[in-house]
Motif scaffolding. Sequence first.
Motif, short mmCIF file in Angstrom:
data_model
loop_
_atom_site.label_atom_id
_atom_site.label_comp_id
_atom_site.label_asym_id
_atom_site.label_seq_id
_atom_site.Cartn_x
_atom_site.Cartn_y
_atom_site.Cartn_z
N ILE A 342 36.08 39.57 47.45
CA ILE A 342 35.37 40.34 45.63
C ILE A 342 36.58 41.09 45.47
O ILE A 342 37.85 40.98 43.98
N ASP A 343 37.65 41.55 46.29
CA ASP A 343 38.58 42.87 46.14
C ASP A 343 40.16 41.88 45.60
O ASP A 343 40.75 41.98 44.51
N ILE A 344 40.35 40.89 46.25
CA ILE A 344 41.28 39.66 46.53
C ILE A 344 40.74 39.43 44.75
O ILE A 344 41.54 38.89 43.91
N VAL A 345 39.78 38.59 44.58
CA VAL A 345 39.71 37.56 43.58
C VAL A 345 39.79 38.58 42.66
O VAL A 345 40.91 38.11 41.35
N LEU A 346 39.39 39.55 42.13
CA LEU A 346 39.49 40.28 41.30
C LEU A 346 40.78 40.99 40.93
O LEU A 346 41.45 41.13 39.94
N GLY A 347 41.43 41.02 42.20
CA GLY A 347 42.77 42.10 41.81
C GLY A 347 44.04 40.39 41.33
O GLY A 347 44.76 41.06 40.11
N ILE A 348 43.91 39.62 42.11
CA ILE A 348 44.75 38.15 40.88
C ILE A 348 43.82 38.70 40.22
O ILE A 348 44.62 38.08 38.89
N THR A 349 43.17 38.29 39.34
CA THR A 349 41.94 38.06 37.82
C THR A 349 42.78 38.72 37.18
O THR A 349 42.95 38.45 35.90
N LYS A 350 42.56 40.02 37.89
CA LYS A 350 43.77 41.58 37.16
C LYS A 350 45.08 41.03 36.86
O LYS A 350 45.21 41.19 35.51
N HIS A 351 45.71 40.78 37.45
CA HIS A 351 47.21 40.40 37.76
C HIS A 351 47.47 38.83 36.44
O HIS A 351 48.58 39.27 35.02
N LEU A 352 46.58 38.03 36.49
CA LEU A 352 47.31 37.19 35.57
C LEU A 352 46.06 37.18 34.47
O LEU A 352 46.88 36.17 33.39
N ARG A 353 45.29 37.76 33.75
CA ARG A 353 45.11 38.06 33.01
C ARG A 353 45.98 39.19 32.23
O ARG A 353 45.96 38.89 30.86
N GLN A 354 46.75 40.39 32.75
CA GLN A 354 47.97 40.51 32.01
C GLN A 354 48.78 39.80 32.02
O GLN A 354 50.16 40.51 31.52
N ALA A 355 49.48 38.88 32.76
CA ALA A 355 50.50 38.12 32.86
C ALA A 355 50.23 36.66 31.48
O ALA A 355 51.47 36.39 30.85
N GLY A 356 49.68 36.75 30.37
CA GLY A 356 49.84 36.39 28.95
C GLY A 356 49.80 34.45 29.63
O GLY A 356 50.52 34.31 28.92
N ILE A 357 49.00 34.22 30.34
CA ILE A 357 49.29 32.90 30.40
C ILE A 357 48.44 32.39 30.03
O ILE A 357 47.75 30.76 30.62
N ALA A 358 47.76 32.34 28.48
CA ALA A 358 46.77 31.18 28.06
C ALA A 358 47.44 29.87 28.01
O ALA A 358 48.58 29.63 27.22
N GLY A 359 46.69 28.93 27.82
CA GLY A 359 46.72 27.02 27.78
C GLY A 359 47.98 26.84 28.34
O GLY A 359 48.14 25.33 28.61
N LYS A 360 47.95 27.85 29.82
CA LYS A 360 49.29 27.31 30.26
C LYS A 360 48.30 26.59 31.65
O LYS A 360 47.18 26.89 32.03
N PHE A 361 49.22 25.64 33.15
CA PHE A 361 48.43 25.64 34.24
C PHE A 361 49.73 26.50 35.14
O PHE A 361 50.52 27.24 34.85
#
Length: 972
Positions: A342-361
């Motif tokens: 759970i720590d890993i999943v939420l950590g990766i999700t947080k990083h990607l949310r901050q990365a601005g990757i909307a609409g990308k693969f």
Amino acid sequence: MALTSPVKEHPYSHLIDTLKDGNFKFYNPHKLNDPRYDKLPLSIRVLLEAAIRNCDGFYTKDEDVQNILDWQQKQNKAEVPFSPARVLLQDFTGIPAMVDLAAMRDAVAKHGVDPGLVNPKCPTDLIVDHSLQIDYSKCAIQNAPNPGGGDGPNQGPPRSMSSRPPSRGGSQCGGQRGSCSKAACSDPPASPGRPSASSVQQIENTPLLCPFHLKPVSETDTALKNQEMELVRNKERLQFFKWCSKAFKNVNVVPPDVGAVHQVNLEYLSRVVQVNDGLIYPDSVVGTDSHTTMINGLGILGWGVGGIESEAVMLGQPVSLTLPEVVGCKLVGTINPLTTSIDIVLGITKHLRQAGIAGKFVEFFGPGVSQLSAPDRTTIANMCPEYNATVSFFPVDQVTLKHLKKTNFTQEKLELLESYMKAVKLFRSYEDSSEDPQFSEVIEINLSSMAPYVSGPKRPQDRVAVSSMKEDFQSCLDEKVGFKGFHVSKEKQDVRVPFLHCGQEYQLAHGSVVIAAVISCTNNCNPSVMLTAGLLAKKAVEAGLVVKPYIRTSLAPGSGMVTHYLNTSGVLPYFSQLGFEVIGYGCATCVGNTSPLPEAVVDAIKQGELVACGVLSGNRHFEGRLCDCVRANYLASPPLVVAYALAGTVGIDFEKEPLGVTSEGKEVYLHDIWPSREEIQQTEEDTVISSIFNDLRGRMKQGNTFWNNIDSPDSVVFPWDHKSTYIRSPSFFSKLSKEPSPPQTIENAHVLLFLGDKVTTDHISPAGSIARVSAAAKYLLSKRLTPREFNSYGARRGNDAVMTRGTFASIKLQNRFIGKPGPKTLHIPSGQTLDVYEAAERYQRDGIPLIILAGKDYGSGNSRDWVAKGPYLLGVRAVIAESFETLHKNQLVGMGIMPLEFLPGQNADSLELSGKERFTITLPESLSPRQQLTVKTSQGKSFVVTALFDTETDVIFFRHGGLLRYVARTLL
């Protein structure tokens, strides 16, 4: 079913290769001998293979293949088709799709064509899972309703339940946690309002009430009653689904009570590779749910689409998408031993949310990926909507194969899969950097930076790193009373209060743990974290550690499945030996339903004015919620709950201080007994995964009695019941001619709605309950239904009369004609304010075409088919907006409605449009993509708009009045 050209040799037949002594064929893009292929992200290679295999010169052209191959230069520029291997429907979106096909059979039959020719061209799985409603519920509680926490009034002895295991290991005080009998160490007589120790024993064995539900219902009865209500309420829909399963080829219906759509997709329907008539190709899917991306975790490309897009794919049309950017997410570093999945999943999700990757693969690579189990990967992929990526792709590797071996894959299937994936270079070794493709950009995430956290001591949003827990708690004692502080004076911070429990003396101090609850709910329902806690308990017992017997320990598994896999894996007895007994299934500690602490403990806390602690793996822990004398409460992962219970305090540095000392005097540290990730993953694969798949296969094979006994007709065309309020033949095919008529100019149209920015699909076509004063309610009342029988718009998507009346029925719709939220509009000729449906009905009766004026981002939000079908049946011919959400724009085209965009810098306000004018839109005989059209108003104004037909295919669909009418005509 799609329009096809004369049979000729496939343009890429020279790429056909063979496996298994020529028994299996496949298109091998690697035989292009193009160096660009090895540099493509693996997700783009899947798009390329599909384009090569489906290249027919009409839907998919050689130019599309070349554009995908040239991805580095064409990303974000070229529009390409993608033909997935299958379509996934849940029942809310599946029923209108199947109703449309049934109506199409009627339409072609009227023209003398065999209706049996109408079938999905693309294999389609329909899972009946969205119609379950909670009519009956049950939660566990140990005391009277007292949702605020603390002690509640004594409600008298509850009724017993002999099937619940005895608390604290039978007659002994905590089993191995103490040697005295309950009689010898009984608590003092209960004070007024507090149950005695004997009543606590009863309480923990009793299926009592949730604070908000007054009648206990057994868990089995609850599920059965809800399932029974689901089946009775939706009998008409289920009869229709049963007919579909028999009447249509290429349709597989998964009956109710088997599982949720993504569970079934992940655990039963996924193939990784498809084999059709000896031809092998990658499995891929589009589904009518945003969380379809979960399947990316197994190396299967897939994402969510709207209902109309899914129908298009079913009927043989590819999905059209702009060649996407692919963000490489490189995982490096070694996972901290205390860090859970759970720590890993939420950590990766947080990083990607901050990365601005909307609409990308997003495609994962790097040595860190190998440390993630298949369930970890699918959970990360499932979070795709949270960080707005289109897909989160994990290419197939050895971890994937190991997981599939525990599911429904035979050794022969696995060997074929591995051989094929390696032949077309879709198989990865994440440790080998020479296999890394080129990405649009790379985001590096160091897994070792993801430290375990707890939350507290008063609010769930206050996170504390476990490594800093001792110092943080000390600072909480020092700080003034507030969100974290307790303001304990320095001279009182080192106080120790002795007390007797079970004839033995113990001491309490600030930070002492007195409540420890392992709860499997919300974010802690992941099997790996519960198994980690169980394995930790096992190693603790084997090391000779015990939990102090005065700590109120409990285990609330959340469901019988959790208890099942804890028992199967052999860890449940070790939980019990540490005092973590199964207390039931439901809301307990989180809502303050903890059995009272021993009187001696309470007295010691009060005497020393101690900040005592509770640690739980639930989701709420406000100050005093667990018990009014427990002021500091922390949310932690299940294994950390066990760890702090063993330590007996939150004031511990796990790196430097031991959890405890054995009877032989040996110090035992947390790292000595914490299970390795390999051990956890192996246990999960061997027990949880196998159990889940065996259970699912059994339910798929058996079905349920109600479904098996449903009668359905054997006819080729569906015998519509005109009394039905769930299933109705829609009017999309009325007056269907063999040839389409030329585009008709829209003359003197009125504006049905004058809307602003951010009009969502929820505004256009609500999915929830049917309001009693709505147009849909009036229709259902006319059919002699009571409001209790209305059900929801989602459940009635197979009835066009309900759904048309439900279009623009949102109470939050902001129509500029009205000036306040609500499903109303202005009928311009009469000046009356009416329901949107009633106004549209009047316009249609008078032969007046309709348009809609809107602002920016028209049609944003979750995709659903009726957001275009509804306006079409209301008589809307065009929508003029500042901008459209791409998916919704495609839906409008698919229903023959023109999406027209104001020129840049223009809108209804800048053009001084009141919306009360009449509009004429002249259409040329030969429309072309992105053509500009002139709009004239009755006030003498004129302005230019862009018709958002992106491809020639879009133009063809519009000329035919939409995709459905186009497909029907190909059969005529």
